[in-house]
Design a protein around this motif. Structure first.
Motif, short mmCIF file in Angstrom:
data_model
loop_
_atom_site.label_atom_id
_atom_site.label_comp_id
_atom_site.label_asym_id
_atom_site.label_seq_id
_atom_site.Cartn_x
_atom_site.Cartn_y
_atom_site.Cartn_z
N ASP A 70 40.13 44.28 54.18
CA ASP A 70 38.24 43.83 53.91
C ASP A 70 37.88 45.21 53.62
N ILE A 71 36.94 44.90 52.87
CA ILE A 71 36.22 46.36 52.20
C ILE A 71 34.41 46.68 52.64
N TRP B 13 34.45 43.00 50.49
CA TRP B 13 35.05 42.28 49.42
C TRP B 13 36.63 42.40 50.65
N ASP B 14 37.32 41.38 49.39
CA ASP B 14 39.11 41.00 50.24
C ASP B 14 39.92 40.65 49.75
N VAL B 15 41.53 40.67 50.11
CA VAL B 15 42.13 40.77 49.19
C VAL B 15 43.38 39.96 50.50
N VAL C 230 26.03 40.59 50.36
CA VAL C 230 26.21 40.59 48.75
C VAL C 230 28.03 39.98 49.34
N GLN C 231 28.82 38.47 48.58
CA GLN C 231 29.60 38.40 48.82
C GLN C 231 30.54 37.92 48.10
N HIS C 232 31.66 38.95 47.70
CA HIS C 232 33.00 39.01 47.38
C HIS C 232 34.09 38.33 47.34
N ASN C 233 34.72 37.56 48.05
CA ASN C 233 35.42 36.47 48.32
C ASN C 233 35.13 35.67 47.85
N PRO C 234 36.39 34.75 46.57
CA PRO C 234 36.02 34.41 45.93
C PRO C 234 35.83 32.47 46.47
N GLY C 235 36.35 32.18 47.43
CA GLY C 235 36.26 31.28 47.83
C GLY C 235 34.79 30.84 48.86
N ALA C 236 33.48 31.82 48.98
CA ALA C 236 32.55 32.06 50.15
C ALA C 236 31.26 32.10 49.49
N THR C 237 30.36 31.64 49.55
CA THR C 237 29.18 31.09 49.12
C THR C 237 28.40 32.03 49.30
N ASP C 238 27.09 33.29 48.30
CA ASP C 238 27.11 34.25 48.67
C ASP C 238 26.01 34.92 50.30
#
Lengths: 155, 155
Positions: free
Chosen positions: B125-126, B138-140, B65-73
């Motif tokens: 990264d989390i 998740w990341d920032v 499950v991907q939360h980086n907004p630039g990456a597809t799931d």
């Protein structure tokens, strides 16, 4: 309602999501780790939300080593940042979505919103504690974009 | 030198800073927590540095499950990202500066450099793990600025 009761309830509302997440992490933490988490959550609430630098700095030790490149070092840098928020973004609010603890470190995953109704930024903060007090801070900040390649959100 | 020996030494160089930091955190971790850390470090090294998506995805569970907004799931999004790095930034390198563990979660503080010699970005990264496999991320991300208001650096 007595003031202490009110604060206990208010703290419960504030801390519940972070604690809920912590309980889901599958970890067993020491009493010191949990105390460190509460210290950082209180520091954040007092400083960033209530914008009371004096109250927040009670949770800081004999130094505050700052790694955020936009902030000057030490407690004076923190005071300046809180004064900036108070003046320019009095309605700003930081919602702590996840919290993690690892020994002397507490990590927060935060949605920081400067103007209510905007998407704000995703922030992950790392705090280092010594003898139960905050002494060092790192963070990474990224605006939450309007659109994303997945539908999971940044939090 | 046998290949396994080489990899053991290479892994030692790669993992030593993160482990050194972990040892400084003052925490006692379960064997599962340490295994989770090693899994995430190996995933990062295989995927982001060696750019071998297949090797990295061996550390991923039945979903990603991907939360980086630039990456597809999902794992396909990860494959696309690794292919993008391989094509556009073959010399990119992610240096893990700190790692933290909390139950099912592993947190990395990373200096990601796409072009050698540049400052790159600070990333936190989390990763969430389930049964010892990565299932959520998740990341920032924030570019390391040229100048800063303090001399402590972002790491």
């Amino acid at each position: 309602m007595k003031r202490t009761t009110f604060f206990a309830i208010a703290a419960g509302f504030f801390l519940a999501p972070a604690l809920g997440w912590a309980q889901q992490s599958g970890a067993t933490h020491t009493a010191q780790e949990e105390a460190n988490r509460q210290t950082v959550l209180a520091f954040y609430e007092k400083g960033l939300n209530q914008k009371d630098a004096d109250a927040a700095l009670k949770y800081v030790g004999n130094r505050y080593v700052q790694h955020n490149p936009g902030a000057t070092d030490g407690t004076e840098g923190f005071r300046k940042f809180v004064a900036f928020l108070r003046e320019k973004f009095p309605k700003s609010h930081s919602e702590i979505r996840h919290s993690f603890v690892d020994g002397d470190y507490v990590i927060l995953h935060v949605n920081s919103v400067r103007e209510p109704g905007t998407r704000g930024s995703a922030i992950i903060d790392i705090f280092k504690l010594e003898n139960g007090k905050i002494i060092e801070h790192w963070d990474v900040v990224q605006p939450v974009p309007e659109t994303a390649a997945n539908s999971n959100g940044m939090f």
